[in-house]
Design an enzyme around this catalytic site. Structure first.
Site, PDB file in Angstrom:
ATOM      1  N   CYS A 173       0.808  -1.219   0.000  1.00  0.00           N
ATOM      2  CA  CYS A 173       0.000   0.000   0.000  1.00  0.00           C
ATOM      3  C   CYS A 173       0.841   1.269   0.000  1.00  0.00           C
ATOM      4  CB  CYS A 173      -0.939  -0.017   1.193  1.00  0.00           C
ATOM      5  SG  CYS A 173      -1.865  -1.550   1.273  1.00  0.00           S
ATOM      6  N   HIS A 313      -2.642   8.125   5.719  1.00  0.00           N
ATOM      7  CA  HIS A 313      -2.829   6.832   5.060  1.00  0.00           C
ATOM      8  C   HIS A 313      -4.314   6.478   5.214  1.00  0.00           C
ATOM      9  CE1 HIS A 313      -1.830   3.145   3.164  1.00  0.00           C
ATOM     10  NE2 HIS A 313      -2.124   2.400   4.202  1.00  0.00           N
ATOM     11  N   GLU A 324      -1.851   5.116  13.213  1.00  0.00           N
ATOM     12  CA  GLU A 324      -1.571   6.422  12.624  1.00  0.00           C
ATOM     13  C   GLU A 324      -1.790   7.520  13.663  1.00  0.00           C
ATOM     14  OE1 GLU A 324      -3.393   7.054   8.792  1.00  0.00           O
ATOM     15  OE2 GLU A 324      -1.800   8.472   8.249  1.00  0.00           O
ATOM     16  N   LYS A 343      -9.057   8.625   1.364  1.00  0.00           N
ATOM     17  CA  LYS A 343      -9.665   7.305   1.177  1.00  0.00           C
ATOM     18  C   LYS A 343     -11.112   7.259   1.653  1.00  0.00           C
ATOM     19  CE  LYS A 343      -5.338   4.619   1.370  1.00  0.00           C
ATOM     20  NZ  LYS A 343      -4.290   5.572   1.857  1.00  0.00           N
ATOM     21  N   HIS A 348      -9.488   2.762  -0.976  1.00  0.00           N
ATOM     22  CA  HIS A 348      -8.054   2.468  -0.942  1.00  0.00           C
ATOM     23  C   HIS A 348      -7.619   1.983  -2.323  1.00  0.00           C
ATOM     24  CE1 HIS A 348      -4.134   1.442   0.157  1.00  0.00           C
ATOM     25  NE2 HIS A 348      -4.331   0.713   1.234  1.00  0.00           N
ATOM     26  N   PHE A 407       1.235  -3.480   3.977  1.00  0.00           N
ATOM     27  CA  PHE A 407       1.495  -4.860   4.403  1.00  0.00           C
ATOM     28  C   PHE A 407       2.959  -5.178   4.152  1.00  0.00           C
ATOM     29  CE2 PHE A 407      -2.956  -6.908   3.596  1.00  0.00           C
ATOM     30  CZ  PHE A 407      -3.439  -6.266   4.703  1.00  0.00           C
TER      31      PHE A 407
END
Lengths: 421, 400
Positions: A173, A313, A324, A343, A348, A407
């Site tokens: 990501c 993010h 976060e 997002k 995403h 990830f």
């Protein structure tokens, strides 16, 4: 004008931006929708959704597939990347052949089911083995070209006339941010005066959706798609898979000013730090996330107090929201700047996200407007940050920190700033 | 920025059909025989199978082993070998990691059962059945074993390598660009050590289906040298884990680590491979960015055995206009796709450290009779990509 930064490196300017997201094609369309707080999330219609736990996504409908023609993900990625790149190049005033390399953030691609089933049919067998499928693949050069990892970059490089070997990068990501970082570094070390950085993803197809679903990562709020992506909100339930592409034309400031190009902003700093804790979760101490943010700020020659806004993010998974927020407090203390999640509106976009969000961050600086985090209905008492709830607002913005966490413990942060005076 | 620093290869981690580790590969390359070949399991294609690995030695936690599929285990294992070979375990916290990765293993039994179940169905019904079978049949952990960047993720988790982490995708060229970018970052002073390489498992129908579609595989029993496959051209896939530890010379010397070889330069190009933009022209552009010494030259070739790129490489090498001694990595390791270029660099570094080239193996590999000081590593990829690296022996007085 000073064209080198605090470390003596060439300053890297952005002279072209291109965007494709579920909100539409083009920078103007996207930015207007984002500031209006519109969601691009909808029910999936490209394929049947029976037996799927999640039936919504931020799909991009390409004209090339309007007649119901099936395109493999690699082709969808290429077509979105090409649209974004064409827009960015046109804005930059540079034309093909482009005087630098292509850095392409994209997802891994593979043989997909429609292609596999066609091979099965070609075998003439009722239950063909992989060996039989392999024999049936003989001579299908086009199948290799659209499935090889080098295939997307090869076609884009031919279209754009970029120099040298294109690099395709994947950092989950954080991919889009990594592609920009590779371009910035190539310019900083004098390898090139210009580079095209793209992040693109187009993998909303049954198997990918099921894979993310099996990791319990996706929102299942299917009944109301536009309300499904709820970063930083109490009733969040995972992310919404999405598609899109962004392209930045990067140039040394010296090169851009010498040819009289309009400077849209600069990539002032990049920071990364990987985590060794777990395949899908961050170390609870937040160490890597915090280091990535600090590294980017330090690389930019700034201090946390210089950051006016953070482009989150912000996936809307409980894990991301927690980490976060924790990272924000560790880096910024009590004076954390506003943070919002694109997002919440576009979902995403995976390999594209870091590039799309960097592009939006530059528009934040240009227009001095913060896009909102929509679907903010029930505040989460654990999230004490100003998430710019629901409505865009004006703000004085000099430097934006854009976060990307993926990830595999991949954390990449960028600092975007306005054109140097 | 700091002045560009010399970059050393201080460790290699190799796992191939020739065995595992530096010594096994030294013995095999000096013996001059092709590595183990299996031409029955995947007939009509042949492969060079990998050795059985004692995974516990590099991946101590069973839980970690279970979270990976074979390609990730192989890569993680080879990465660990490289760290040990360089004695660089103490550097991992700030070490860069650049991995060249392919796609992960599929569940082939599930794929075959889906193909059989869907064959008799009308398209709309088949699409619904696909969802049902995948939702019920896919293992949740398989996804993480498939994601290309999760080889890097596993190396971070198992070996603690947590500096910059990047995963390049793009078959052979990804391996070459990984080495190039890792060396360039160190040379400009970003970090002091990097771990770079890839892992490729040959025993995989789910990849052979693609390579055969691209016309890349040799379709014949038995073995032939990669430079002499006119009767049955194509690559023989070889299981290959290949990682390098790169360090700045100052950093290596400061910790008392010997270098195997110095990386003088890496250059990558990518021809369209049509009449206007040939592979040989691209390689010549790359060569112009290197500073090769005059005179006879040793070449560690990444030749695949695929007719087009092999011919293009010959054209390029002929154009250098000098006496050459070519050694094909493919004759020793097979075709390792993403791991090919790091594997070739590893063999070249070992040859320079030992002061002798691998034993010649058949047509196209001439004897070499000069002092071995420089090696040109080539990478003419099966489909796209032309890459070169120039390695030089490190004089004894420069070693710690």
């Amino acid at each position: 004008m000073n064209t080198t930064d605090h470390r003596g490196r060439p300053i890297v300017a952005v002279t072209g931006i291109g965007l494709v997201t579920p909100l539409g094609f083009g920078v103007a369309t996207n930015w207007e929708a984002l500031l209006a707080g519109r969601s691009g999330i909808r029910r999936i219609t490209r394929f049947p959704t029976d037996h799927l736990r999640t039936t919504i996504a931020g799909t991009v409908d390409l004209p090339e597939e309007a007649e119901g023609a099936w395109l493999p993900s690699s082709e969808r990625v290429r077509l979105m990347a090409q649209r974004a790149a064409d827009e960015a190049l046109a804005q930059s005033g540079l034309v093909a052949p482009f005087p630098g390399p292509l850095l392409l953030g994209m997802p891994p691609v593979e043989l997909e089911w429609p292609a596999r089933l066609r091979l099965a049919e070609a075998t003439g067998e009722a239950a063909p083995s992989y060996k039989a499928l392999t024999e049936a693949a003989a001579g299908r050069d086009e199948l290799y070209r659209t499935t090889a990892f080098a295939g997307v970059g090869d076609r884009l490089a031919a279209h754009l006339g970029t120099r040298g070997a294109p690099i395709a990068i994947s950092t989950a990501c954080a991919t889009g941010a990594s592609a920009i970082q590779l371009g910035v570094e190539a310019i900083q070390r004098g390898e090139t005066e210009a580079a095209i950085a793209i992040g693109a993803d187009g993998t909303v197809q049954p198997e990918s959706l099921i894979r993310f679903s099996l990791l319990s990562a996706l929102s299942t709020r299917n009944e109301d798609p536009t309300a499904a992506s709820r970063p930083f909100e109490k009733t969040r339930g995972g992310f919404v898979m999405s598609e899109g592409a962004a392209c930045l034309v990067l140039e040394s400031l010296a090169h851009a000013t010498a040819r009289g190009a309009t400077i849209l902003g600069i990539v002032r700093g990049c920071g990364e730090k990987s985590d060794s804790f777990h395949r899908t979760r961050s170390n609870p101490d937040g160490g890597a996330v915090i280091r990535a943010m600090r590294n980017a700020i330090e690389d930019a020659g700034l201090t946390p107090a210089d950051i006016s806004y953070v482009n989150a993010h912000g996936t809307g998974t409980p894990e991301n929201d927690k980490m976060e927020t924790f990272g924000m407090r560790a880096v910024f203390g009590n004076d954390a700047p506003p943070i919002s999640s694109n997002k919440s509106m576009i979902g995403h976009t995976l390999s594209a996200a870091g590039a799309i969000e960097a592009a939006f961050s530059l528009l934040v600086i240009r227009d001095q407007m913060l896009p909102p985090t929509i679907n903010h209905v029930e505040p989460d008492p654990a999230i004490t940050l100003d998430v710019v709830p629901n409505v865009a607002r004006p703000a004085k913005v000099s430097n934006v920190l854009s976060n990307s966490f993926g990830f595999g413990g991949q954390n990449v942060c960028l600092v975007l700033s306005g054109a140097p005076a | 920025m700091t002045q560009a620093s010399p970059i050393w290869v201080t460790g290699v981690g190799l796992v191939s059909a020739a065995g595992e580790g530096r010594d096994a590969h030294r013995v095999a390359t000096l013996a001059g025989a092709p590595p183990a070949l299996d031409d029955t399991t995947y007939a009509p294609f042949a492969i060079h199978p990998g050795p059985a690995l004692e995974l516990d030695r590099q991946i101590p936690k069973k839980g970690d082993q279970r979270q990976m599929e074979p390609w990730q285990r192989l890569g993680t294992y080879a990465a660990g070998l490289a760290l040990d070979d360089a004695g660089a375990r103490g550097l991992v916290a700030e070490m860069d990691l650049i991995v060249a990765a392919g796609g992960g293993e599929r569940d082939m039994a599930l794929d075959e059962s889906v193909v059989a179940a869907l064959a008799p169905l009308a398209p709309a019904e088949a699409a619904r059945k696909l969802n049902e079978m995948l939702a019920g049949g896919l293992r949740p952990t398989l996804f993480l074993a498939q994601l290309s960047n999760l080889l890097a993720g596993n190396i971070s988790i198992v070996h603690g390598v947590t500096g910059a982490s990047r995963t390049f995708m793009g078959e052979e060229q990804a391996g070459a660009d990984a080495v190039r970018v890792a060396a360039a970052r160190l040379a400009e002073g970003r970090g002091q050590a990097a771990l770079v390489g890839g892992g490729f498992v040959a025993s995989r129908w789910d990849l052979m289906i693609l390579y055969h579609a691209g016309g890349l595989l040799r379709r014949a029993p038995g073995w032939a040298p990669v430079l002499d496959r006119a009767t049955a051209p194509g690559a023989i896939p070889g299981t290959l884990g290949a990682f390098l530890v790169l360090e700045t010379a100052e950093a290596a010397r400061a910790r008392g680590a010997r270098g195997l070889a110095r990386i003088m330069g890496v250059a990558c190009e990518q021809a369209r491979r049509d009449g206007a933009d040939t592979s040989a022209m691209a390689a010549a552009r790359a060569a112009a960015r290197l500073d090769l010494p005059a005179g006879p030259l040793a070449v560690l070739s990444g030749a695949t055995g695929i007719a087009g790129p092999v011919a293009a490489e010959r054209e390029f090498l002929d154009g250098l206009g000098r006496k050459l001694a070519v050694r094909a990595a493919g004759n020793r390791l097979g075709w390792g796709v993403e791991a090919t270029f790091p594997g070739s660099v590893a063999l070249a570094a070992l040859a320079l450290a030992d002061g002798r080239l691998p034993a010649a193996m058949g047509p196209g590999e001439d004897e070499f009779d000069g002092p071995l000081t420089d090696i040109l590593v080539t990478g003419f990829a099966g489909w796209r990509g032309e890459a070169l690296a120039h390695l030089r022996a490190i004089p004894a007085e420069d070693q710690p």
